[in-house]
Design an enzyme around this catalytic site. Sequence first.
Site, PDB file in Angstrom:
ATOM      1  N   ARG A 100       4.710 -18.943  10.146  1.00 14.18           N
ATOM      2  CA  ARG A 100       5.504 -20.154   9.893  1.00 14.18           C
ATOM      3  C   ARG A 100       4.634 -21.262   9.300  1.00 14.18           C
ATOM      4  O   ARG A 100       5.117 -22.140   8.616  1.00 14.18           O
ATOM      5  CB  ARG A 100       6.147 -20.668  11.189  1.00 14.18           C
ATOM      6  N   GLU A 171      17.201 -17.717   7.047  1.00 14.91           N
ATOM      7  CA  GLU A 171      17.456 -18.968   7.753  1.00 14.91           C
ATOM      8  C   GLU A 171      16.517 -20.072   7.288  1.00 14.91           C
ATOM      9  O   GLU A 171      15.404 -19.786   6.844  1.00 14.91           O
ATOM     10  CB  GLU A 171      17.289 -18.773   9.272  1.00 14.91           C
TER      11      GLU A 171
END
Length: 483
Positions: A100, A171
């Site tokens: 991330r 997402e």
Amino acid sequence: MDKAIENKKLDRAVYEAERGTVLLTWPTGSDVKFSEGLARHRQLAEAKKFSVALAQAEASGKTLLQPRAGVALLREHTQLLKDLSPYSDVLPTTVDAYTRHNRYEEAQKGIEKSRAAGTSLLNGFPAVNHGVDGCQRLVDSLEKPVQVRHGTPDARLMAEITLSAGFTSYEGGGISYNIPYTKSVPLARSIRHWQYCDRLVGLYEEEGIRINREPFGPLTGTLVPPFVSHTVALIEGLLALEQGVKCITLGYGQAGNLAQDIAAIRSLRNLARHYFAEFGHESYALSTVFHQWMGGFPENEAQAYSVIALGAAAAKFAGATKIIVKTPHEASGVPTMEANRAGLQATAQMINMIGDQKSLETVEIAEEIAVIELEVHAVMKKVIELGGGDIACGAVLAFQAGVLDIPFAPASVNAGRMTPIRDNNGAIRVFTKGDVPLPDDIMAFHKEKIAERAVAEEREASFKMVVDDVRAISASTLIGRPT
Ligand code: 8ZB
């Protein structure tokens, strides 16, 4: 004037040039070939397409269940998803925290250490390191659609790799994966990086390949009033549609008051139709996702099931297309497969029972819908005005001005001047509005609702009350009453 960011479809040439550098940021990028990605999607079974599952659910009124799940190694991750598949309608791949943050070297070490330890030492699946080949083997091994779920401000390389490998949903968004997740990533930059991701999805769409996009609805998951998360969801939806996205799922995180939660999902649909049309978008598939409670959970598993079940009931009454399911392990960290399965089963039982009943229409729900819509219109009007009609530029300026203000968000650009609080029914209200342009009559409504609680609790509404509210659910109540 040269604007820092514009809501304009990226030039194909600009996208292509940027792609050249994106694919060089980690060695697995060199395996991405757009034509091969297209070929993979063209031979994908219908049952593996996220957009198909969503469209069928929308048409039949079914509510899809999706867990969160991700571990370090391909074989273990594949097995985990296979084990969860019978209890899920659509599958996730939750990405680890190093990925991330684009820290692929550390993710690589995590993979190697996990191999040596014989257990996952990462909190998710490092999709970039596993590359197109690993991701494709995952998709090939499963029989249901798989979505990438993460929290990445710059998710360009991951989008190239995972979409090329056959994932059919992605997402995130430039606001929702920045403000609640990071301290100092410039907002204009993360929006621009997400325009790239949406442009990539748009390129697949141009070739007839439908890929679902889902902005992250719950934001900080901490006392977020529906109008706040709705405004962000609408902006991210508009940004995505501009880049050519055609299948969009807008999200919302459970707040806890049943009427407000039902109203939130219903109003989100109305508002999306309204704003998407206003910006000239007519052809797109819309769906909604309801996240079970994203705040602190009770440690006790029996209590946790109650939180899960209330969320399931709200989502089903609301008519959400999909529910993201929590687990009885939520308070303690990454869940086991068994805990995940238990959360899915508890949710399935509830939605089956609610699904056997007719739709719930009450005056409370109607009132909440009306309030949320007025609030969103007031804030959107200001965002559009600040951007001179441009929603991307407007969003950046709105955060700077505190017009968009997300409770408890870590980003330094976020004003944090608006304070939410629960009313005497547990609905989330606005205690201080900061610079959020809520009309006087709306603020009078919030004030009155908060005053009812102050009287009931024989104390002034204050920040102490807010702190009590943040802790309440994990301690067994919705509202943080004095003990
Ligand atoms: C913003 C999302 C937070 C939620 C869950 C957390 C929390 C994170 C994993 C996971 C299963 C994982 N979560 N990473 N759940 N497997 N690797 O996301 O527990 O509920």
